[in-house]
Scaffold this motif. Structure first.
Motif, mmCIF file in Angstrom:
data_model
loop_
_atom_site.group_PDB
_atom_site.id
_atom_site.type_symbol
_atom_site.label_atom_id
_atom_site.label_comp_id
_atom_site.label_asym_id
_atom_site.label_seq_id
_atom_site.Cartn_x
_atom_site.Cartn_y
_atom_site.Cartn_z
ATOM 1 N N GLN A 1 -6.638 28.560 6.798
ATOM 2 C CA GLN A 1 -6.179 28.113 8.111
ATOM 3 C C GLN A 1 -7.269 27.353 8.849
ATOM 4 N N LEU A 2 -8.516 27.805 8.726
ATOM 5 C CA LEU A 2 -9.615 27.128 9.408
ATOM 6 C C LEU A 2 -9.834 25.739 8.821
ATOM 7 N N VAL B 1 -8.119 34.721 16.017
ATOM 8 C CA VAL B 1 -8.773 35.202 17.221
ATOM 9 C C VAL B 1 -10.261 35.368 16.956
ATOM 10 N N VAL B 2 -11.092 34.937 17.926
ATOM 11 C CA VAL B 2 -12.532 35.069 17.756
ATOM 12 C C VAL B 2 -12.971 36.465 18.164
ATOM 13 N N ALA C 1 -14.930 27.786 16.797
ATOM 14 C CA ALA C 1 -13.803 27.946 17.706
ATOM 15 C C ALA C 1 -13.532 26.652 18.457
ATOM 16 N N TYR C 2 -14.601 25.929 18.814
ATOM 17 C CA TYR C 2 -14.467 24.656 19.518
ATOM 18 C C TYR C 2 -13.623 23.683 18.700
ATOM 19 N N ILE D 1 -9.928 24.784 18.575
ATOM 20 C CA ILE D 1 -9.190 24.611 19.824
ATOM 21 C C ILE D 1 -8.843 23.149 20.078
ATOM 22 N N VAL D 2 -9.816 22.252 19.934
ATOM 23 C CA VAL D 2 -9.526 20.848 20.210
ATOM 24 C C VAL D 2 -8.582 20.275 19.161
ATOM 25 N N SER D 3 -8.666 20.776 17.930
ATOM 26 C CA SER D 3 -7.743 20.328 16.891
ATOM 27 C C SER D 3 -6.335 20.813 17.187
#
Length: 234
Positions: free
Chosen positions: A21-22, A57-58, A112-113, A116-118
């Motif tokens: 997923q990442l 979730v982080v 995480a950055y 989120i922007v993706s």
């Protein structure tokens, strides 16, 4: 990296599906059409119930309520000048949660950055909900809704993160707040329903300077960190 208890708080490699997923969102970024600035708000207590089992979730593994060990403070002193406001803030955070390591936090925060922007560029509301506070999530979704209503899409490619540093850390009651300045580079363009560029550029690399703040209640059973504020750093 030390024992498992010291693994970075954004530890996503709990299962192969998390890695997949990442990787699926890396290489896509947005920076030209950012949601409106969100003021830092105390996280709604009900947020702790959202996304606890979501692999996106982080999280920050905790070692219990034992006193901070000397090596934990050594990590803080290595990151921020002893006696500085940042060092004092990080030390207070470590006292509340001894597993916190500033260097590892930055590594996870950059992951995480990108996610989120993706997710914002792709209109992926599910991923955003698991990573954002309720207030910030509402702001992002509102911007996505407006973009989709106009028939616009975002096409973006991540070039790299040039620099990421913690610039502020503080405890507000039991809540740990950590603010980072992130300097990244990306190629991003917003296209209208006819495929014409209305903002950004399809080939030009753009520098993006952001200031993001994450929070977590150190006494909560929920180990998740969430984004509570975003700001463009001019």
């Amino acid at each position: 990296m030390g024992s498992f208890d010291f693994v970075t708080f954004f530890f996503f490699v709990a299962a192969v599906i998390v890695f997949i997923q990442l990787r699926a969102v890396l290489g896509k970024r947005t920076g030209h059409e950012r949601p409106p600035r969100e003021q830092m708000e105390r996280r709604d207590q009900t947020d702790a119930q959202d996304g606890i089992d979501d692999p996106k979730v982080v999280t920050l593994p905790r070692r219990g309520r034992e006193a901070a060990e000397p090596d934990a403070f050594a990590a803080v002193d290595a990151y921020a000048e002893p006696g500085s406001d940042l060092n004092k803030g990080l030390r207070e955070l470590v006292k509340a949660d001894p597993s916190f390591n500033p260097k590892e936090f930055v590594g996870g925060a950059t992951m995480a950055y990108e996610m989120i922007v993706s997710a914002y560029a792709d209109g992926d509301r599910k991923t955003l909900k698991s990573l954002l506070s309720r207030e910030v999530f509402d702001g992002f979704v509102s911007a996505i809704d407006e973009r989709e209503a106009r028939g616009e899409t975002v096409r973006s490619n991540f070039v790299g993160i040039e620099k990421a540093n913690i610039i502020q850390a503080e405890m507000k009651g039991t809540e740990a707040n950590v603010t980072l300045r992130i300097i990244s580079q990306l190629i991003s363009a917003t296209l209208d329903k006819d495929g014409e560029v209305v903002e950004g550029d399809l080939v030009e690399v753009t520098d993006v300077n952001d200031v993001w703040t994450f929070t977590r209640d150190t006494r909560s059973r929920d180990p998740n960190w969430r984004l509570i504020a975003t700001e463009a750093d001019q």
